[in-house]
Design a protein around this motif. Structure first.
Motif, short mmCIF file in Angstrom:
data_model
loop_
_atom_site.label_atom_id
_atom_site.label_comp_id
_atom_site.label_asym_id
_atom_site.label_seq_id
_atom_site.Cartn_x
_atom_site.Cartn_y
_atom_site.Cartn_z
N ALA A 10 -48.04 55.36 63.94
CA ALA A 10 -49.28 54.87 63.33
C ALA A 10 -50.43 55.84 63.62
O ALA A 10 -51.27 56.10 62.74
N SER A 11 -50.47 56.38 64.81
CA SER A 11 -51.52 57.35 65.15
C SER A 11 -51.37 58.63 64.33
O SER A 11 -52.36 59.17 63.82
N GLY A 14 -52.45 57.93 60.78
CA GLY A 14 -53.91 57.81 60.72
C GLY A 14 -54.60 59.15 60.78
O GLY A 14 -55.58 59.40 60.06
N ILE A 17 -54.24 60.77 57.39
CA ILE A 17 -55.19 60.20 56.43
C ILE A 17 -56.60 60.72 56.71
O ILE A 17 -57.36 61.02 55.78
N ALA A 18 -56.94 60.87 57.97
CA ALA A 18 -58.26 61.41 58.32
C ALA A 18 -58.40 62.85 57.84
O ALA A 18 -59.47 63.26 57.37
N ILE A 33 -61.87 57.15 60.72
CA ILE A 33 -60.43 56.94 60.61
C ILE A 33 -59.70 57.61 61.77
O ILE A 33 -58.76 57.05 62.35
N TYR A 36 -60.07 55.43 64.87
CA TYR A 36 -59.17 54.27 64.84
C TYR A 36 -57.72 54.69 65.06
O TYR A 36 -56.94 53.97 65.69
N SER A 37 -57.33 55.85 64.56
CA SER A 37 -55.94 56.26 64.69
C SER A 37 -55.60 56.73 66.10
O SER A 37 -54.43 56.76 66.48
#
Length: 153
Positions: A10-11, A14, A17-18, A33, A36-37
């Motif tokens: 998940a990290s 993320g 995506i960032a 983002i 959060y990641s």
């Protein structure tokens, strides 16, 4: 072990995506983002994920949470019953005994005669004096009676 792998994936997703968001020149959103990641991998490295998985997958832990919930409900129910006037048997008996002993102000329901005849006022003043003498000197309402007498009530 599985939870740590999921958090790491998940990290990584993320952060990807960032990076795409930053490529589109939306730097503030990309920074948010990325922040959060990084939280899941931080939780893995601190050991919080292992602790949570140990709690979540042990039946004895859930039994303990259930017992704590039952105890909490019992406390809430007893508080609600006491507030509604149920109380304990001893408290109810004491309240009933206090109610039978007499009214707090027995002459309070008598009609007021206002500024009537002086003879009537003197008779009204004598009645409370007789009642206070009958009750004794340890009366809790002696100061209230003194104020009422001072005002001619």
């Amino acid at each position: 072990m599985l939870a740590e792998t999921i958090c790491s994936a998940a990290s990584a997703a993320g952060l990807g995506i960032a990076a795409v968001t930053a490529y589109r020149k939306r730097f503030l959103a990309a920074t948010r983002i990325a922040a959060y990641s990084l939280v899941p991998i931080g939780l893995v490295l601190t050991g919080v994920v292992q602790w949570v998985t140990d709690i979540a997958f042990k039946p004895s832990v859930w039994l303990g949470f259930g017992l704590l919930g039952v105890a909490w409900l019992l406390f809430i129910m007893t508080r609600a019953i006491e507030r509604r006037g149920g109380g304990t048997r001893k408290e109810r008996k004491e309240a009933a005994r206090a109610a039978r002993n007499g009214a707090v102000a027995p002459a309070a329901s008598a009609p007021s005669l206002g500024a009537g005849l002086p003879a009537v006022r003197s008779q009204q003043r004598e009645k409370p004096e007789k009642q206070t003498a009958a009750r004794g000197s340890g009366d809790d309402f002696s100061d209230i009676e003194a104020i009422l007498k001072k005002h001619g009530i």
